[in-house]
Design a protein around this motif. Structure first.
Motif, PDB file in Angstrom:
ATOM      1  N   ASP A   1      21.066  19.970  19.433  1.00 36.42           N
ATOM      2  CA  ASP A   1      21.153  21.331  19.954  1.00 36.42           C
ATOM      3  C   ASP A   1      20.194  21.482  21.129  1.00 36.42           C
ATOM      4  N   VAL A   2      20.604  22.245  22.129  1.00 36.68           N
ATOM      5  CA  VAL A   2      19.733  22.578  23.263  1.00 36.68           C
ATOM      6  C   VAL A   2      19.469  24.076  23.201  1.00 36.68           C
ATOM      7  N   VAL A   3      18.190  24.425  23.137  1.00 35.30           N
ATOM      8  CA  VAL A   3      17.786  25.823  22.981  1.00 35.30           C
ATOM      9  C   VAL A   3      16.917  26.240  24.165  1.00 35.30           C
ATOM     10  N   VAL A   4      17.245  27.373  24.770  1.00 34.76           N
ATOM     11  CA  VAL A   4      16.421  27.956  25.830  1.00 34.76           C
ATOM     12  C   VAL A   4      15.900  29.301  25.342  1.00 34.76           C
ATOM     13  N   ILE A   5      14.576  29.450  25.297  1.00 38.28           N
ATOM     14  CA  ILE A   5      13.978  30.732  24.953  1.00 38.28           C
ATOM     15  C   ILE A   5      13.985  31.588  26.216  1.00 38.28           C
ATOM     16  N   ASP A   6      14.568  32.755  26.102  1.00 37.79           N
ATOM     17  CA  ASP A   6      14.809  33.627  27.261  1.00 37.79           C
ATOM     18  C   ASP A   6      13.634  34.573  27.490  1.00 37.79           C
ATOM     19  N   TYR A   7      12.971  34.406  28.654  1.00 37.24           N
ATOM     20  CA  TYR A   7      11.882  35.304  29.043  1.00 37.24           C
ATOM     21  C   TYR A   7      12.252  36.098  30.299  1.00 37.24           C
ATOM     22  N   GLY A   8      13.483  36.592  30.328  1.00 34.19           N
ATOM     23  CA  GLY A   8      13.922  37.423  31.444  1.00 34.19           C
ATOM     24  C   GLY A   8      14.928  36.761  32.350  1.00 34.19           C
ATOM     25  N   LEU A   9      15.725  35.863  31.811  1.00 30.93           N
ATOM     26  CA  LEU A   9      16.801  35.249  32.586  1.00 30.93           C
ATOM     27  C   LEU A   9      17.777  36.322  33.077  1.00 30.93           C
ATOM     28  N   SER A  10      18.387  36.071  34.237  1.00 30.64           N
ATOM     29  CA  SER A  10      19.404  36.994  34.728  1.00 30.64           C
ATOM     30  C   SER A  10      20.668  36.845  33.885  1.00 30.64           C
ATOM     31  N   LYS A  11      21.544  37.824  34.000  1.00 31.88           N
ATOM     32  CA  LYS A  11      22.793  37.789  33.240  1.00 31.88           C
ATOM     33  C   LYS A  11      23.620  36.561  33.601  1.00 31.88           C
ATOM     34  N   SER A  12      23.686  36.237  34.902  1.00 35.51           N
ATOM     35  CA  SER A  12      24.487  35.079  35.325  1.00 35.51           C
ATOM     36  C   SER A  12      23.870  33.767  34.831  1.00 35.51           C
ATOM     37  N   GLN A  13      22.538  33.691  34.835  1.00 33.95           N
ATOM     38  CA  GLN A  13      21.871  32.490  34.320  1.00 33.95           C
ATOM     39  C   GLN A  13      22.169  32.299  32.837  1.00 33.95           C
ATOM     40  N   LYS A  14      22.071  33.377  32.078  1.00 34.95           N
ATOM     41  CA  LYS A  14      22.374  33.294  30.640  1.00 34.95           C
ATOM     42  C   LYS A  14      23.838  32.906  30.411  1.00 34.95           C
TER      43      LYS A  14
END
Length: 282
Positions: free
Chosen positions: A36-49
């Protein structure tokens, strides 16, 4: 059979690099079946997410308060406690690219941490222990890590349960959770108490502290020996002090900032000599 997991984090500023270089290089270098690849989101833009989700990355919402270098561990534990994995690779997301398959590291020395030390003296312990820990705790940490190589927190291979224990200790012992640097102190303190294995520095190759140097050819990084580097880490607290400009994954990227690189090497050599002469204490 339990999966392994690769965890990183990002904000909007580093999000395009994460998607276009970190993730792209990972997917082209590492077979991700069973990982699994997990990214913790600290303010990603909508398009990045959205781009991450399209690539089947798990996006996990991070805590708003605290410095990102500290809370990434707190939030990793929060995510991991809801899952069961075999091995964890915890890696920086804004200054790393992958160039070779690293999945073999998951299969060796599975019961302990696998890490890489800094190559040159940077007086890291002396600076960050003094500034970030309470009296009593500070002295205890210093007795454990004094005169030992500094282990870098940018790439950590670890057993699932032991990594969660490390993250919990981070939250308990870091006094000023808004400051830069104490996470690496706790990593070193914990590992020098519980045990670990140093692995080939090609799995966390930090150009800024690498004494023997490196080669860049067509955007690809190699050791001076010609060995291809698996994980390239363009480390540095700010972009100005990182040794590579236009850092990324592809032929058009990665030019060495020779002046910055040579100045930093000279600085670290002087710091090493200074430490030996004056036996610096925090």
């Amino acid at each position: 059979m339990k999966k392994n997991v690769i965890i990183t984090c990002s904000n909007e500023k580093a999000g395009d690099f994460l998607v276009n270089h970190w993730l792209k290089s990972l997917k082209e270098s590492v077979p991700l079946s069973g990982i699994d690849v997990v990214v913790i989101d600290y303010g990603l833009s909508k398009s990045q997410k959205n781009n991450l989700i399209k690539e089947k990355v798990i996006v996990f919402s991070g805590t708003k308060k605290y410095h990102i270098v500290n809370k990434r561990f707190f939030d990793s534990a929060r995510y991991l406690k809801t899952k069961k994995y075999d091995q964890v690779l915890f890696a920086d997301g804004g200054d790393i690219i992958f160039q070779e398959d690293i999945s073999s590291v998951f299969k060796k020395d599975k019961n302990t941490f696998r890490v890489v030390p800094l190559g040159m003296e940077v007086l890291f312990f002396e600076w960050f222990i003094f500034n970030n820990f309470k009296k009593g705790v500070k002295e205890k940490i210093w007795r454990t890590v004094k005169d030992k190589p500094v282990i870098n927190a940018g790439v950590i291979f670890a057993p699932y349960k032991k990594f969660v224990t490390l993250c919990d200790l981070m939250k308990k012992l870091i006094k000023d959770k808004e400051s830069f640097g104490p996470d690496q102190i706790i990593l070193n303190y914990f590992l020098y108490q519980t045990g670990f294995k140093f692995i080939n520095n090609k799995y966390n190759f930090m150009m800024s502290t690498e004494e023997k140097g490196f080669i860049v050819k067509d955007g690809v990084f190699y050791k001076k020996s010609g060995e291809k580097i698996a994980i390239v880490h363009n480390a540095g607290q700010i972009d100005l002090t990182r040794p590579i400009k236009n850092f990324g994954y592809g032929k058009e990227f990665n030019q060495i900032k020779h002046l910055v690189y040579n100045l930093k090497k000279t600085q670290y050599k002087l710091l090493g000599a200074y430490k030996k002469i004056f036996a610096i204490k925090p």
